[in-house]
Design a protein around this motif. Structure first.
Motif, PDB file in Angstrom:
ATOM      1  N   TYR A 128      23.584 -11.271 -46.513  1.00 19.41           N
ATOM      2  CA  TYR A 128      24.485 -10.251 -45.394  1.00 19.41           C
ATOM      3  C   TYR A 128      25.219  -9.320 -46.197  1.00 19.41           C
ATOM      4  O   TYR A 128      25.123  -8.347 -46.105  1.00 19.41           O
ATOM      5  CB  TYR A 128      24.930 -10.922 -44.277  1.00 19.41           C
TER       6      TYR A 128
ATOM      7  N   CYS B  24      25.329  -1.948 -39.977  1.00 16.79           N
ATOM      8  CA  CYS B  24      25.820  -3.323 -38.994  1.00 16.79           C
ATOM      9  C   CYS B  24      26.881  -3.022 -38.241  1.00 16.79           C
ATOM     10  O   CYS B  24      28.009  -2.450 -38.777  1.00 16.79           O
ATOM     11  CB  CYS B  24      26.166  -4.493 -40.325  1.00 16.79           C
TER      12      CYS B  24
ATOM     13  N   THR C 233      25.480  -7.939 -34.812  1.00 20.87           N
ATOM     14  CA  THR C 233      25.652  -9.609 -34.957  1.00 20.87           C
ATOM     15  C   THR C 233      26.816 -10.232 -34.487  1.00 20.87           C
ATOM     16  O   THR C 233      27.817  -9.618 -34.336  1.00 20.87           O
ATOM     17  CB  THR C 233      25.799 -10.050 -36.533  1.00 20.87           C
TER      18      THR C 233
ATOM     19  N   LEU D  32      26.934 -17.556 -37.979  1.00 25.17           N
ATOM     20  CA  LEU D  32      25.798 -17.415 -38.715  1.00 25.17           C
ATOM     21  C   LEU D  32      26.150 -18.122 -40.507  1.00 25.17           C
ATOM     22  O   LEU D  32      25.426 -18.668 -40.909  1.00 25.17           O
ATOM     23  CB  LEU D  32      25.580 -15.922 -39.239  1.00 25.17           C
TER      24      LEU D  32
ATOM     25  N   SER E 192      29.239  -6.037 -36.614  1.00 27.29           N
ATOM     26  CA  SER E 192      29.439  -7.472 -36.966  1.00 27.29           C
ATOM     27  C   SER E 192      30.925  -7.807 -36.179  1.00 27.29           C
ATOM     28  O   SER E 192      31.562  -7.272 -36.123  1.00 27.29           O
ATOM     29  CB  SER E 192      29.979  -7.547 -38.350  1.00 27.29           C
TER      30      SER E 192
ATOM     31  N   ALA F  35      17.240 -15.831 -38.449  1.00 27.49           N
ATOM     32  CA  ALA F  35      18.090 -14.788 -39.052  1.00 27.49           C
ATOM     33  C   ALA F  35      17.852 -14.356 -40.568  1.00 27.49           C
ATOM     34  O   ALA F  35      17.879 -13.473 -41.045  1.00 27.49           O
ATOM     35  CB  ALA F  35      19.482 -15.440 -39.001  1.00 27.49           C
TER      36      ALA F  35
ATOM     37  N   ILE G 225      21.475 -10.493 -33.862  1.00 25.34           N
ATOM     38  CA  ILE G 225      21.643 -11.886 -34.288  1.00 25.34           C
ATOM     39  C   ILE G 225      22.692 -12.493 -33.389  1.00 25.34           C
ATOM     40  O   ILE G 225      23.955 -12.071 -33.717  1.00 25.34           O
ATOM     41  CB  ILE G 225      22.050 -12.151 -35.737  1.00 25.34           C
TER      42      ILE G 225
END
Length: 361
Positions: free
Chosen positions: A159, A173, A142, A148, A175, A93, A67
């Motif tokens: 999320y 994830c 991400t 986001l 991030s 997303a 993302i």
């Protein structure tokens, strides 16, 4: 510091990110853990994300998703060719996060069935999805988590929910964000607690350290605002609970191009380009639906229905059970539910064959 070719081809092994001042390697375990990468702009945060991507790209048991909602997806866009999907706006997303939630359900159902079989055979339950045994691991990378949330605040709740439930399914994830505050996660909770791995390059202010490493961290030596060169970082993980400065290996643009498998041309393309649309996302992440148009819910065996829909001539209950490695009782309950929503049936010898009607039929 140039990138070392470690030869690691599985996410079950930790990845090499860099070394400390004494030359000792920093190895980061990514599987079954979420990783937070924080730090001010231009101090190497994106470089660490690219290094993680390069390591994961060499793993044969990993599927990558991304993302990047900055205009043009400048950070993750170069990796698009190696990702299963890259979301670049709020709609994409949302579709991607909904698909990942469905994949959690699918994997959970498989583990439940494997556990049932294992317990029936006198073995212990199956509690984790093992990459290379049950299927691939999934890493959702991400870039700038705050963007986001700004574009669609409801995505923060989605999320956060995924962070809480997906790890044991080998879905993790990675991030990146400049300031991992409560606001980044929607303001309702502090989702940083779901990140077992926390990495920070130089922070913009002294007050940013506690947002990354927790309250009281500065008195224990966690001072990311004192890092003085791009690429230097602090890391707090289950294996690294003492503050130590590391220097990350550097991934150049040419390294990324080689990793992805192509080089960008210096020649400007003068041919007209097609318009960017959401059509591929509609096809890839569209909700699963029955023939009557209703959406397949979580309690209607969506993982089995997806496999059933791929069977060109349909299936009998026995064939479905064998193809999906489930019991006939489960196959029977699933099919009985599906026939209420448009799945058809016909006699096939002594058995009944179930199938999807053809379009227009």
């Amino acid at each position: 510091m140039e990138v070392t070719d470690t030869g690691v081809t599985t996410c079950r092994e930790p990845v090499l990110l860099g070394r400390d001042e004494d030359g000792n390697e920093f190895l980061l375990r990514l599987l079954y853990r979420h990783t937070l990468v924080a730090g001010a702009s231009d101090w190497g945060k994106s470089g660490i994300v690219n290094l993680i991507l390069k390591r994961l790209n060499r793993c044969e048991d990993v599927d990558l998703y991304g993302i990047d909602m900055k205009p043009g997806a400048p950070e993750l866009g170069p990796w698009r060719g190696r990702m299963k999907a890259l979301a670049t706006n709020a709609g994409e997303a949302r579709a991607l996060l909904e698909w990942i939630r469905g994949e959690c359900d699918r994997r959970g159902a498989i583990l439940a069935e494997l556990s049932r079989q294992a317990m029936a055979e006198g073995r212990g339950p199956v509690r984790k999805w093992i990459p290379g045994v049950h299927g691939s691991a999934i890493f959702l990378v991400t870039d700038e988590l705050a963007e986001l949330v700004r574009q669609d605040p409801e995505l923060a709740e989605m999320y956060e929910s995924l962070l809480a439930i997906m790890r044991f399914l080998a879905m993790q994830c990675v991030s990146a964000t400049q300031q991992p505050s409560r606001k980044v996660f929607g303001g309702s909770t502090d989702a940083r607690g779901n990140y077992a791995n926390r990495i920070s390059t130089r922070a913009g202010e002294a007050g940013h350290g506690p947002l990354i490493f927790g309250q009281g961290c500065q008195t224990n030596g966690w001072r990311p605002e004192l890092l003085d060169l791009p690429g230097k970082f602090l890391a707090q993980t289950p294996e690294h609970d003492t503050p130590r400065v590391y220097r990350a290996e550097y991934v150049s643009d040419l390294d990324i191009a080689e990793e992805v498998g192509f080089y960008y041309s210096d020649v400007r393309d003068t041919e007209p380009q097609p318009a960017i649309t959401d059509e591929p996302w509609v096809e890839q992440f569209a909700p699963l639906r029955f023939p009557d148009g209703s959406q397949v819910g979580r309690g209607q065996w969506p993982d089995l229905y997806r496999q059933f829909a791929d069977m060109a001539d349909g299936a009998t209950k026995k064939e479905l059970a064998q193809a999906c490695n489930i019991s006939r009782d489960t196959a029977m309950r699933a099919i009985e539910e599906w026939t209420r929503h448009g799945v058809r049936e016909r006699r096939d010898g002594r058995s009944t064959r179930y199938y999807l009607p053809k379009e227009g039929a």
